[in-house]
Design a protein around this motif. Sequence first.
Motif, PDB file in Angstrom:
ATOM      1  N   TYR A 118      -5.000 -19.452   5.099  1.00 51.80           N
ATOM      2  CA  TYR A 118      -4.134 -20.144   6.076  1.00 51.80           C
ATOM      3  C   TYR A 118      -2.565 -20.292   5.287  1.00 51.80           C
ATOM      4  O   TYR A 118      -2.303 -20.379   4.525  1.00 51.80           O
ATOM      5  CB  TYR A 118      -4.844 -21.038   5.985  1.00 51.80           C
ATOM      6  N   HIS A 119      -1.940 -19.514   6.670  1.00 56.87           N
ATOM      7  CA  HIS A 119      -0.527 -19.312   5.892  1.00 56.87           C
ATOM      8  C   HIS A 119       0.167 -20.133   7.377  1.00 56.87           C
ATOM      9  O   HIS A 119       0.915 -19.513   7.654  1.00 56.87           O
ATOM     10  CB  HIS A 119      -0.114 -18.454   5.499  1.00 56.87           C
ATOM     11  N   TRP A 120       0.120 -21.676   7.770  1.00 56.49           N
ATOM     12  CA  TRP A 120       0.385 -22.328   8.287  1.00 56.49           C
ATOM     13  C   TRP A 120       0.278 -21.929  10.053  1.00 56.49           C
ATOM     14  O   TRP A 120       0.534 -22.665  10.783  1.00 56.49           O
ATOM     15  CB  TRP A 120       2.064 -22.691   8.398  1.00 56.49           C
ATOM     16  N   LEU A 163      -4.305 -21.364   0.259  1.00 54.34           N
ATOM     17  CA  LEU A 163      -4.453 -22.226   1.479  1.00 54.34           C
ATOM     18  C   LEU A 163      -2.729 -21.878   0.934  1.00 54.34           C
ATOM     19  O   LEU A 163      -2.575 -21.875  -0.865  1.00 54.34           O
ATOM     20  CB  LEU A 163      -4.021 -23.877   1.952  1.00 54.34           C
ATOM     21  N   ASN A 164      -1.777 -21.522   1.741  1.00 56.17           N
ATOM     22  CA  ASN A 164      -0.803 -21.755   1.234  1.00 56.17           C
ATOM     23  C   ASN A 164       0.936 -22.687   1.295  1.00 56.17           C
ATOM     24  O   ASN A 164       0.856 -23.455   3.166  1.00 56.17           O
ATOM     25  CB  ASN A 164       0.439 -20.276   2.000  1.00 56.17           C
ATOM     26  N   GLU A 165       1.325 -23.308   0.258  1.00 56.16           N
ATOM     27  CA  GLU A 165       2.213 -24.377   0.096  1.00 56.16           C
ATOM     28  C   GLU A 165       1.734 -25.873   1.059  1.00 56.16           C
ATOM     29  O   GLU A 165       2.146 -25.967   2.102  1.00 56.16           O
ATOM     30  CB  GLU A 165       3.306 -23.760   0.573  1.00 56.16           C
ATOM     31  N   PRO A 166       0.448 -26.112   0.989  1.00 54.79           N
ATOM     32  CA  PRO A 166      -0.179 -26.913   1.718  1.00 54.79           C
ATOM     33  C   PRO A 166       1.231 -28.206   1.698  1.00 54.79           C
ATOM     34  O   PRO A 166       1.198 -28.994   2.871  1.00 54.79           O
ATOM     35  CB  PRO A 166      -0.913 -27.961   1.107  1.00 54.79           C
ATOM     36  N   ASP A 323      21.234 -21.633   0.704  1.00 56.11           N
ATOM     37  CA  ASP A 323      21.429 -23.194  -0.038  1.00 56.11           C
ATOM     38  C   ASP A 323      20.901 -23.485  -1.009  1.00 56.11           C
ATOM     39  O   ASP A 323      21.787 -24.647  -1.425  1.00 56.11           O
ATOM     40  CB  ASP A 323      22.341 -23.790   0.841  1.00 56.11           C
ATOM     41  N   TRP A 324      19.713 -22.598  -1.616  1.00 57.19           N
ATOM     42  CA  TRP A 324      19.466 -23.241  -2.761  1.00 57.19           C
ATOM     43  C   TRP A 324      20.184 -23.030  -4.136  1.00 57.19           C
ATOM     44  O   TRP A 324      20.829 -21.056  -4.726  1.00 57.19           O
ATOM     45  CB  TRP A 324      18.043 -22.525  -2.951  1.00 57.19           C
ATOM     46  N   GLU A 325      20.169 -23.632  -4.776  1.00 62.51           N
ATOM     47  CA  GLU A 325      20.496 -22.978  -6.446  1.00 62.51           C
ATOM     48  C   GLU A 325      20.131 -21.857  -6.550  1.00 62.51           C
ATOM     49  O   GLU A 325      18.978 -21.789  -7.091  1.00 62.51           O
ATOM     50  CB  GLU A 325      20.832 -24.719  -7.127  1.00 62.51           C
TER      51      GLU A 325
HETATM   52  N1  LIG Z   1      11.823 -20.872   2.958  1.00 65.33           N
HETATM   53  N2  LIG Z   1      11.649 -19.434   2.423  1.00 65.33           N
HETATM   54  C1  LIG Z   1      10.458 -18.698   1.805  1.00 65.33           C
HETATM   55  C2  LIG Z   1       9.208 -17.913   1.037  1.00 65.33           C
HETATM   56  C3  LIG Z   1       8.755 -18.546   3.133  1.00 65.33           C
HETATM   57  O1  LIG Z   1       9.014 -17.414   3.364  1.00 65.33           O
HETATM   58  C4  LIG Z   1       7.002 -18.693   2.538  1.00 65.33           C
HETATM   59  O2  LIG Z   1       6.465 -18.847   4.612  1.00 65.33           O
HETATM   60  C5  LIG Z   1       7.099 -20.022   2.008  1.00 65.33           C
HETATM   61  O3  LIG Z   1       5.126 -19.533   1.496  1.00 65.33           O
HETATM   62  C6  LIG Z   1       7.292 -20.492   0.982  1.00 65.33           C
HETATM   63  O4  LIG Z   1       8.485 -20.611   1.333  1.00 65.33           O
HETATM   64  C7  LIG Z   1       8.890 -19.161   0.804  1.00 65.33           C
END
Ligand SMILES: N#[N+]C[C@@H]1[C@@H](O)[C@H](O)[C@@H](O)[C@@H]2O[C@H]12
Length: 445
Positions: A118-120, A163-166, A323-325
């Motif tokens: 699952y990726h959203w 899951l990815n990044e819940p 704009d991420w460090e």
């Molecule tokens: N934004 N950004 C890049 C990247 C995104 O493209 C991915 O789908 C996510 O899993 C995670 O947030 C990272």
Amino acid sequence: MVQFPEQFRWGTGTYSYQVEGAAHEDGRGESIWDRFCATPGTIVNNESGLVACDHYHRYAEDIALLKQLGVQMYHFSIAWPRIMPTGRGPVNQLGLDFYDRLVDALLEAGIEPFATLYHWDLPQALQDELGGWANRETAYAFAEYVDVVTKHFGSRIHNWLTLNEPAVTAFEGHEIGIHAPGARDVRLAWQTTHHFLLAHGLAVPIIRANGDEKTRVGITLNFTQLDPVSDTPEDVAATRFMDGKMHRWFLDPIFRGAYPADVVKHLGDYVPKTETGDAEIIARPLDFLGANYYTRSVIKHDPTAFSEYPSVDVEGVEHTEMDWEVYPRGIYNMLTRLHREYAVPRIYLVENGAAFADAVNPDDTVDDPRRIAYLREHLLQVHTAIAEGVPLAGYSVWALLDNFEWSEGYRMRFGIVYVDYPTQKRIMKASGHWYQKVIASNTVH
Ligand SMILES: N#[N+]C[C@@H]1[C@@H](O)[C@H](O)[C@@H](O)[C@@H]2O[C@H]12
């Protein structure tokens, strides 16, 4: 020059909604991202993943790029709406057929598939009928979908991520509202975190039951270096809370069997509703943890804040197009913390990369020295962590291809391969050629 361990594995990845396209093809059902993108103003330039990188038709060409890079593993996700167009019940054979083609071509190329379930991209029907992840039932629907997929692929795919990044899909999709389904409800957002974790736990034994002795199960969590803007108690407490919200709220139930007490206390009656037995389901043992790292956030107290404290911009340091460090030491800090505080059995770095303003030269090359520098600096930190005993088994750069970057649309290019969207032409960037050499030599200069 640093040498990586002999068995260390190198990879890259993409995810279904961001690259496949073919949104209305071969029986695929609507996803919440199709619906979200169709709402004007939600995505830069009102773009969507309806066509994306046309990976659905060009997967063989993209696997040839993976072979050229020499990667040993490839991260991708399976789109639930392709397999079960309404989320539950009928299975779409044409959806299974696509992933059969993809997986068989990867295996033929000697590349290990790492599949995220699952990726959203939730089937829209479940959002309409159940309210999506707000409803506990969706976790059980996910378990049914996982059973279908792992029964079909269990003998060929041995590395599964539930899951990815819940955290991202829970809070950006239900609290901040910049991701699908676009809700803005703090209580709802926290409740979805529990249903994501429950879905994860329900999936683990199903994956194992449908696999074989080589089957390994994990989940991918996102990590950001979090520092207080000052050492005042308020800024330190705000940072501690954000670490709880984005990291420990997921790590603790999975690896320690309970939500972090400080966050539970802070939430008060916003704490998610749970049922007896949920904690044991969520804490079912895993074989590895997938970890994504990109950047640092510097957190500032805000007396009006409850569930989200603001971050401040750090002047005078490099930032990416997002704009991420650029903060390489954060990947070392994250890896050593996971090893020190959670004794994670094995870790795969699933995503690490950067968006820069890449352009094609007249000779059809793409020079991206800043991406090479970003990857080199982060890999040197990764190597230091490994040398200190962190059980990191592999590293994947995000991403193989430039792709649909969610609310940012296509303007953000993370790929080590450039995609010219009007023609769908792929061009290996200088960073891709650099990464190819890293893999071939297993060293970073
Ligand atoms: N934004 N950004 C890049 C990247 C995104 O493209 C991915 O789908 C996510 O899993 C995670 O947030 C990272």
